[in-house]
Enzyme design. Structure first.
Site, short mmCIF file in Angstrom:
data_model
loop_
_atom_site.label_atom_id
_atom_site.label_comp_id
_atom_site.label_asym_id
_atom_site.label_seq_id
_atom_site.Cartn_x
_atom_site.Cartn_y
_atom_site.Cartn_z
CB VAL A 142 -0.96 -0.02 1.19
CG1 VAL A 142 -1.80 1.24 1.27
CG2 VAL A 142 -1.80 -1.25 1.07
N PRO A 143 1.08 1.69 -1.15
CG PRO A 143 0.86 2.67 -3.23
CD PRO A 143 0.26 1.61 -2.44
CB CYS A 144 1.95 5.17 2.83
SG CYS A 144 3.25 4.04 3.56
CG HIS A 145 6.74 4.88 -1.34
ND1 HIS A 145 5.95 3.27 -1.31
CD2 HIS A 145 7.25 4.55 -2.56
CE1 HIS A 145 5.95 2.95 -2.29
NE2 HIS A 145 6.74 3.41 -3.31
#
Length: 173
Positions: A142-145
């Site tokens: 889950v690409p929070c970056h």
């Protein structure tokens, strides 16, 4: 993908996997990945509360390792292992928005807040989005970056700004 808002006394399987940016801990329940953290990051192992942990590889963990190896090799994995988002309804709503961010793209906390507000008809602050983003238990998957500040700056990342910067650089290659 399923969302769960309560925490149970389930048994989960965990494993550690070395990546070019540091060791990651992976956690699974059944066929779903429920956690992926850089070892020692903020909110480390948050979804493991009230769960018995068994250190063993499973098909879900093997799928996550395969995905991670492809990702860090510079490939753009077109698939994800099965994920289970464990958090509050608010957190899972934000995390579902994160999954819409394309590989190598970024978005601001404010833009996510505006999108959620448009869908829900309720006022949403960028700070509330930031709090949910910061507690994401599935780093990379889950690409929070890919979430940045309104001015384009790299703000906050549970594993540290240096790792966030390295992940974004990897995706630009």
């Amino acid at each position: 993908m399923t969302a769960v808002t309560n925490i149970t006394t389930e048994v989960c399987q965990c494993w550690r996997h070395a990546t070019p940016l540091g060791e990651m801990a992976l956690a699974a329940e059944g066929e779903h990945l429920i956690g992926a953290w850089f070892v020692g990051q903020k909110h480390y192992a948050s979804t493991l509360r009230n769960r018995a942990v068994c250190w063993q590889r499973t098909a879900a963990i093997d799928a996550a390792i395969c995905w991670l190896d492809a990702y860090f090799a510079g490939k753009r994995p077109s698939w994800l292992p099965k994920l289970r988002l464990i958090g509050t309804p608010w957190q899972t709503a934000v995390w579902q928005h994160l999954q819409r961010i394309a590989y190598s793209e970024t978005i601001t906390y404010g833009a996510i807040a505006q999108a959620i507000a448009a869908e829900s008809g309720r006022r949403v602050s960028a700070q509330a989005v930031g709090n949910a983003v910061g507690s994401n238990p599935l780093s990379l998957f889950v690409p929070c970056h890919r979430v940045i500040g309104a001015d384009g700056s790299l703000t906050g990342y549970a594993a540290g700004i240096d790792i966030k910067q390295a992940l974004l650089k990897l995706e630009q290659q």
